[in-house]
Each structure stands twice: as structure tokens, then as C-alpha cells.
Design a protein around this motif. Structure first.
Motif, PDB file in Angstrom:
ATOM      1  N   GLU A 176       1.518  -0.038  -3.423  1.00 43.76           N
ATOM      2  CA  GLU A 176       2.175  -1.327  -3.562  1.00 43.76           C
ATOM      3  C   GLU A 176       1.227  -2.409  -3.065  1.00 43.76           C
ATOM      4  N   ARG A 177       0.983  -3.379  -3.898  1.00 42.47           N
ATOM      5  CA  ARG A 177       0.074  -4.469  -3.547  1.00 42.47           C
ATOM      6  C   ARG A 177       0.873  -5.683  -3.085  1.00 42.47           C
ATOM      7  N   VAL A 178       0.530  -6.185  -1.908  1.00 38.92           N
ATOM      8  CA  VAL A 178       1.198  -7.358  -1.336  1.00 38.92           C
ATOM      9  C   VAL A 178       0.142  -8.420  -1.068  1.00 38.92           C
ATOM     10  N   VAL A 179       0.298  -9.578  -1.676  1.00 35.03           N
ATOM     11  CA  VAL A 179      -0.629 -10.686  -1.496  1.00 35.03           C
ATOM     12  C   VAL A 179      -0.020 -11.648  -0.483  1.00 35.03           C
ATOM     13  N   GLY A 180      -0.628 -11.719   0.699  1.00 38.67           N
ATOM     14  CA  GLY A 180      -0.132 -12.632   1.718  1.00 38.67           C
ATOM     15  C   GLY A 180      -0.568 -14.058   1.476  1.00 38.67           C
ATOM     16  N   SER A 181      -1.835 -14.221   1.092  1.00 39.82           N
ATOM     17  CA  SER A 181      -2.397 -15.534   0.798  1.00 39.82           C
ATOM     18  C   SER A 181      -3.655 -15.310  -0.026  1.00 39.82           C
ATOM     19  N   ARG A 182      -4.386 -16.405  -0.237  1.00 36.46           N
ATOM     20  CA  ARG A 182      -5.639 -16.286  -0.976  1.00 36.46           C
ATOM     21  C   ARG A 182      -6.670 -15.474  -0.191  1.00 36.46           C
ATOM     22  N   ASP A 183      -6.474 -15.344   1.109  1.00 41.79           N
ATOM     23  CA  ASP A 183      -7.437 -14.665   1.973  1.00 41.79           C
ATOM     24  C   ASP A 183      -6.878 -13.400   2.614  1.00 41.79           C
ATOM     25  N   SER A 184      -5.792 -12.869   2.101  1.00 46.25           N
ATOM     26  CA  SER A 184      -5.246 -11.639   2.683  1.00 46.25           C
ATOM     27  C   SER A 184      -4.442 -10.874   1.634  1.00 46.25           C
ATOM     28  N   GLU A 185      -4.725  -9.604   1.546  1.00 47.94           N
ATOM     29  CA  GLU A 185      -3.991  -8.689   0.665  1.00 47.94           C
ATOM     30  C   GLU A 185      -3.830  -7.354   1.380  1.00 47.94           C
ATOM     31  N   ILE A 195      -4.282  -0.073   3.317  1.00 48.37           N
ATOM     32  CA  ILE A 195      -5.575  -0.741   3.271  1.00 48.37           C
ATOM     33  C   ILE A 195      -5.329  -2.247   3.313  1.00 48.37           C
ATOM     34  N   TYR A 196      -6.003  -2.913   4.236  1.00 50.91           N
ATOM     35  CA  TYR A 196      -5.822  -4.340   4.426  1.00 50.91           C
ATOM     36  C   TYR A 196      -7.137  -5.069   4.107  1.00 50.91           C
ATOM     37  N   LEU A 197      -7.051  -6.131   3.344  1.00 46.84           N
ATOM     38  CA  LEU A 197      -8.202  -6.953   3.010  1.00 46.84           C
ATOM     39  C   LEU A 197      -7.995  -8.336   3.645  1.00 46.84           C
ATOM     40  N   LEU A 198      -8.946  -8.721   4.469  1.00 48.79           N
ATOM     41  CA  LEU A 198      -8.836  -9.988   5.202  1.00 48.79           C
ATOM     42  C   LEU A 198     -10.124 -10.781   5.034  1.00 48.79           C
TER      43      LEU A 198
END
Length: 249
Positions: free
Chosen positions: A218-227, A244-247
Motif C-alpha cells: 500500500e502506497r501512502v503519499v504524505g507530501s511531496r517529500d515523503s512516501e 519502506i519509508y522515503l523521506l
């Protein structure tokens, strides 16, 4: 009978002349107005007719340009993606996220972490991988297009991760596990000189067996700089949970 006096006669005549002069002065002024209005109304009516046509043409040209520049939906990711973790027993971990199993991966990275070390972390049943990169002012690069990431696994720093293009070897692995919706296993090694064999009889050459784990995320987009990507596990049978967190900081 008394004759009219010259003064009275002159009075009526002057009054009549003055009335005629007023009418003559009034008539031209009355008739000149419509002519002036007609001259003014014609261009305004034409401008009102031309304005919508020009506006519509401009809007259509803008929409056409946007449609041409719009990225292909296949290249994007939705809220449900297919995630594959793979690597040779002596090699590094690769992560690939696809819109569907038949599409090219939108996000493919190689971690410096050996896959054997990640397997040990998964034995705990809870794995959190954080990927961090630096935010550059004025950059229009999308989150998934960043080339270099700092890697943390369960809070411990474990080197860097590099964005990779999907080459022939990576695509061969993804095609081999394409029928698998969820699960883990080992793909057999391809023997040298077995190029004529079918793909399911061998996947890698000179790197040994290929370990893999595949699941829906499940992909959750928090903002333009966080997924974030959360592994979807329909069974509560103690299978390792992976996030997996992308920051971009």
C-alpha cells in the motif's frame, strides 16, 4: 373691425420662427445619436462574437499541450503496487515497485545491504527500512527519481542505496516471479551455456541462486517529500512485516 397691431403680429411671427428654430435644432441632435450609436455598436458586437472564439481556441491549445506533456499512466504508481525484493545469496538487496506485475518497475533501487543480512532482520518479524535524501532548493525532481539515498534498517544505518535502471537481468527476475502475487522463495541458477533453456529453468548466471520476496504494498503519499510503502499481509500467521519509508529532508 380693429386691425391687428404690428406688435402683436410681430409677436406671433417671432414665436413661430423661434419654435421652428427649436425644432430644427432638436431634430438634428436627435437624429445624430442613432447614427453614432450604430457606429459604436458594430465593433462592440463583433468583439463580443470574436472573444469567445479566441478564448476557446487558446483553452484548447493549452489542454492539447498538457495532454501531450502528461506522463504515461503506466509510468506512475497508484495506491496499490507490486513490490519485489530480490538478490543473489552473495549479492545486495534490490527493491522494485511496479504498477502491476506486467509493467516495467517505476522505482528500482539497489541497497548496499547484503540480502543475507536483511533475511536475519526479517527473522525478527518486524522490518522498517528508511531511505533519506537531501532536498535541493528549486528542484522539480519527483520523489521516486532521486538517485542516491541514505539507508536505515530498523534504526541502524546501513550504507547507501542507488537508483537503478531495469536491465535485462533485473527484468528477467521480475518476469520469472510475475505469476506470484505473494510469497518468498529461491530461483535456481542458470548454468553457463544454457541460453537455449526456458526462463523458468534458470534466471541468473555466475551469481548463484536468486532469493526473492514478493507482495502487494500500500502506497501512502504524505507530501511531496515523503512516501511510505506498507506490505499488505492478508494472513496473520507471523509472516515478516515490511515497511519502506522515503523521506526528503
Amino acid at each position: 373691425m380693429a386691425k391687428p397691431s404690428p406688435d402683436k403680429k410681430h409677436f406671433h411671427w417671432s414665436n413661430k420662427v423661434s419654435n421652428e428654430d427649436e425644432e430644427q435644432q432638436h431634430v438634428p441632435s436627435f437624429n445624430s445619436c442613432p447614427e453614432k450609436d450604430k457606429d459604436n455598436e458594430l465593433p462592440s458586437s463583433l468583439s463580443r462574437k470574436k472573444l469567445p472564439a479566441i478564448t476557446i481556441a487558446r483553452v484548447r491549445s493549452v489542454l492539447s499541450a498538457l495532454s501531450k506533456n502528461r506522463p504515461n499512466p503506466v509510468r506512475g504508481l497508484g495506491t496499490r503496487v507490486t513490490g519485489t525484493l530480490f538478490g543473489s545469496r552473495k549479492g545486495h538487496v534490490h527493491f522494485a515497485f511496479q504498477k502491476s506485475p506486467t509493467h516495467q518497475p517505476v522505482f528500482l533501487i539497489e541497497l548496499q545491504t547484503p540480502i543475507s543480512g536483511l533475511v536475519k532482520e526479517m527473522a525478527s518479524g518486524l522490518v522498517r527500512i528508511a531511505l533519506e535524501c537531501d532536498k535541493k532548493v528549486g528542484s522539480s525532481r519527483r520523489m521516486l527519481e532521486e538517485p542516491v539515498w541514505r539507508t536505515y534498517c530498523n534504526g541502524k544505518k546501513c550504507g547507501f542505496a542507488m537508483k537503478r535502471e531495469c536491465g535485462e537481468k533485473e527484468w528477467k527476475v521480475l518476469k520469472a516471479v510475475e505469476p506470484i502475487s505473494m510469497g518468498a522463495g529461491v530461483l535456481p541458477a542458470e548454468k553457463p551455456g544454457d541460453e537455449g533453456e526456458k526462463e523458468d529453468e534458470g534466471v541468473v548466471n555466475q551469481e548463484g541462486e536468486m532469493m526473492y520476496m514478493r507482495a502487494k504494498f500500500e502506497r501512502v503519499v504524505g507530501s511531496r517529500d515523503s512516501e511510505a510503502f506498507y506490505m499488505m499481509n492478508p494472513d496473520s500467521n507471523g509472516a515478516p512485516e515490511l515497511s519502506i519509508y522515503l523521506l526528503r529532508i
